[in-house]
Enzyme design. Sequence first.
Site, PDB file in Angstrom:
ATOM      1  N   GLY A   1       0.840  -1.189   0.000  1.00 12.78           N
ATOM      2  CA  GLY A   1       0.000   0.000   0.000  1.00 12.78           C
ATOM      3  C   GLY A   1       0.874   1.237   0.000  1.00 12.78           C
TER       4      GLY A   1
ATOM      5  N   CYS B   1       5.336  -6.106   1.701  1.00 17.23           N
ATOM      6  CA  CYS B   1       5.632  -4.682   1.609  1.00 17.23           C
ATOM      7  C   CYS B   1       4.973  -3.917   2.777  1.00 17.23           C
ATOM      8  CB  CYS B   1       5.232  -4.128   0.248  1.00 17.23           C
ATOM      9  SG  CYS B   1       5.951  -2.510  -0.111  1.00 17.23           S
ATOM     10  N   TYR B   2       3.962  -3.093   2.530  1.00 14.68           N
ATOM     11  CA  TYR B   2       3.299  -2.376   3.622  1.00 14.68           C
ATOM     12  C   TYR B   2       2.705  -3.355   4.634  1.00 14.68           C
ATOM     13  CZ  TYR B   2      -0.026   0.710   6.038  1.00 14.68           C
ATOM     14  OH  TYR B   2      -0.742   1.402   7.006  1.00 14.68           O
TER      15      TYR B   2
ATOM     16  N   HIS C   1       7.988  -7.882  -3.439  1.00 18.82           N
ATOM     17  CA  HIS C   1       6.691  -8.270  -4.026  1.00 18.82           C
ATOM     18  C   HIS C   1       6.817  -9.614  -4.745  1.00 18.82           C
ATOM     19  CE1 HIS C   1       4.329  -4.573  -3.377  1.00 18.82           C
ATOM     20  NE2 HIS C   1       5.490  -3.963  -3.442  1.00 18.82           N
TER      21      HIS C   1
ATOM     22  N   GLU D   1       4.513 -11.385  -5.931  1.00 17.75           N
ATOM     23  CA  GLU D   1       3.476 -11.552  -6.968  1.00 17.75           C
ATOM     24  C   GLU D   1       3.892 -10.972  -8.311  1.00 17.75           C
ATOM     25  OE1 GLU D   1       2.517  -7.528  -5.032  1.00 17.75           O
ATOM     26  OE2 GLU D   1       3.475  -9.428  -4.498  1.00 17.75           O
TER      27      GLU D   1
ATOM     28  N   SER E   1     -22.677 -10.152 -26.673  1.00 21.74           N
ATOM     29  CA  SER E   1     -22.060  -9.037 -27.381  1.00 21.74           C
ATOM     30  C   SER E   1     -21.113  -9.503 -28.474  1.00 21.74           C
ATOM     31  CB  SER E   1     -21.268  -8.179 -26.391  1.00 21.74           C
ATOM     32  OG  SER E   1     -20.159  -8.916 -25.900  1.00 21.74           O
ATOM     33  N   GLY E   2     -20.736 -10.776 -28.441  1.00 18.41           N
ATOM     34  CA  GLY E   2     -19.678 -11.266 -29.316  1.00 18.41           C
ATOM     35  C   GLY E   2     -18.369 -11.396 -28.575  1.00 18.41           C
TER      36      GLY E   2
ATOM     37  N   VAL F   1     -15.857 -12.388 -25.080  1.00 25.21           N
ATOM     38  CA  VAL F   1     -15.621 -13.618 -24.342  1.00 25.21           C
ATOM     39  C   VAL F   1     -16.448 -13.681 -23.060  1.00 25.21           C
ATOM     40  CG1 VAL F   1     -13.580 -12.694 -23.166  1.00 25.21           C
ATOM     41  CG2 VAL F   1     -13.838 -15.151 -23.420  1.00 25.21           C
ATOM     42  N   ASP F   2     -16.643 -12.555 -22.370  1.00 22.00           N
ATOM     43  CA  ASP F   2     -17.324 -12.593 -21.073  1.00 22.00           C
ATOM     44  C   ASP F   2     -18.770 -13.051 -21.210  1.00 22.00           C
ATOM     45  OD1 ASP F   2     -14.939 -11.507 -20.246  1.00 22.00           O
ATOM     46  OD2 ASP F   2     -15.712  -9.480 -20.001  1.00 22.00           O
ATOM     47  N   SER F   3     -19.517 -12.408 -22.100  1.00 17.57           N
ATOM     48  CA  SER F   3     -20.923 -12.781 -22.249  1.00 17.57           C
ATOM     49  C   SER F   3     -21.053 -14.185 -22.841  1.00 17.57           C
ATOM     50  CB  SER F   3     -21.675 -11.762 -23.101  1.00 17.57           C
ATOM     51  OG  SER F   3     -21.159 -11.695 -24.416  1.00 17.57           O
ATOM     52  N   ALA F   4     -20.120 -14.572 -23.715  1.00 18.53           N
ATOM     53  CA  ALA F   4     -20.191 -15.897 -24.330  1.00 18.53           C
ATOM     54  C   ALA F   4     -19.973 -16.998 -23.298  1.00 18.53           C
ATOM     55  CB  ALA F   4     -19.161 -16.020 -25.459  1.00 18.53           C
TER      56      ALA F   4
ATOM     57  N   LYS G   1     -10.151 -12.283 -15.940  1.00 14.66           N
ATOM     58  CA  LYS G   1     -10.305 -12.467 -17.388  1.00 14.66           C
ATOM     59  C   LYS G   1      -9.597 -13.720 -17.898  1.00 14.66           C
ATOM     60  CE  LYS G   1     -11.684 -10.281 -21.279  1.00 14.66           C
ATOM     61  NZ  LYS G   1     -12.912  -9.500 -21.448  1.00 14.66           N
TER      62      LYS G   1
END
Length: 528
Positions: free
Chosen positions: A59, A86-87, A178, A180, A231-232, A234-237, A383
């Site tokens: 942070g 870190c923080y 870090h 990550e 919508s075409g 990836v998320d909605s599909a 995603k």
Amino acid sequence: MHPVPEFDTVLVVDFGAQYAQLIARRVRECQVYSEIVPSSMPGAQILARKPKAIILSGGPASVYAPGAPPVPDGLLESGVPILGICYGFQLMVSGLGGEVARTGVGEYGATRLDLLPAGPGAASALLAGLPRSQQVWMSHGDTAVVAPPGFTVTAGTAASVVAAMEDTGRGLYGVQFHPEVLHTEHGMEVLRRFLKAAGCRPDWTMRSIIDEQVARIREQVGGARAICGLSGGVDSAVAAALVQRAIGPRLTCVFVDHGLLRQGEAEQVEKDFVAVTGVDLHVEDAAGEFLGALAGVADPEEKRKIIGREFIRAFERATGQITARAGAHGEAVEFLVQGTLYPDVVESGGGTGTASIKSHHNVGGLPADLGFQLVEPLRDLFKDEVRRVGEQLGLPPAIVGRQPFPGPGLAIRIVGEVTPDRLRILRLADAIVREELTRAGLDREIWQCPVVLLADVYSVGVQGDGRSYGHPVVLRPVTSEDAMTADWARLPDPVLTTIATRITNEVSEINRVVLDVTSKPPGTIEWE
């Protein structure tokens, strides 16, 4: 949102870190379920979630500054294994009797970490066996100068005598760097070792996600019907494919064809997606309405408002027809499926189960008074995880691997008025770019490559034996992990040459191809 009960859960306490979502993603890459909670959440509430382990994020604050966010009450004494980063590490040091100071020497970026020799029978749980000297990624101005009582210091740097520490008896671990971030050479191994030390089971897989979500959807929807706007993208599909697997023909998908998609994308939805899933698809052909409303409009914000308004009208027409048909058969359409992702939930302050309607693929949003209950099967996922779920569900690569595409479509990639002829020109140029990037094997390296038509600009050129006055197009290839920041992608010269040659040869209205080499910030990814 509630943690998945069948799996061990790691909670990442977010102290305003730019990397909090990345920590959660890295934990999930270790096949352990992870969620983000704000540092303002009371400790008792965090512990009530029954986390198997807790990670305190970095942070921007200084631990001794007035108003600096503290560790939520009771966490450090709870017995739950905790990793401070870190923080979060400095909070652990100062909160348990160590000392953090501003020495005047900060560390930013790549830094050499040196492991300290362990005492007899005291090998480090996080660092043992790793190279004695290794590169890590640092970002701090304050420094831990004395470890708390009971902790063993396991590593240091030139500027930080306490760069890593652990008290395995209490299950408390801290690192100044870090783990990550990819620039930390052995960061993923450090995270894996923490998760192992905490007893986390690595059994959160794509297959288990699908099975768990299908069961959850069936329980939520029951015997009712649902609608999903495709919508075409990836998320909605993927959301539609998951719900269809759960409730079968009781899902109807609505595809509003606004005439602003790229070449072949409408066909992908209407043919390929239906062929793979067998979903019941309602196509609302509204291209004429959209183009009519956009006639004569060049202002980008006005375009977006018009497209958002027309989308809602078209979607409401479609849902009205679907609801009427269902009612004629004595059925009720009660649910609306949305492709809300976990970053959407986090950024809206979510995690409370009260997420608002997401703007439908960025075009202005569906109104809350549509009267449906929401089904959001992807709201626990990032995603890249959604793409992997799509692959497991057998969706076509063209849909699963689709580059991010703005909801207003090509309308905001035409600088100027949107007309059928300008859409045709841009579609041809865009198709060439996508084809050549795929042929060169660059689809995974490039996050997206908008092609922008400067429709109100004419530049002089030489085509054939005479002068030409054609439009320029701009290529905007970018690399990004999260869309918050982006850098322009360095495409190989031969690929750029082929693209420019093909566009100017095959699209007669274009006589100049330009490359946008601006990062974000200051430049946005889209031009409008």
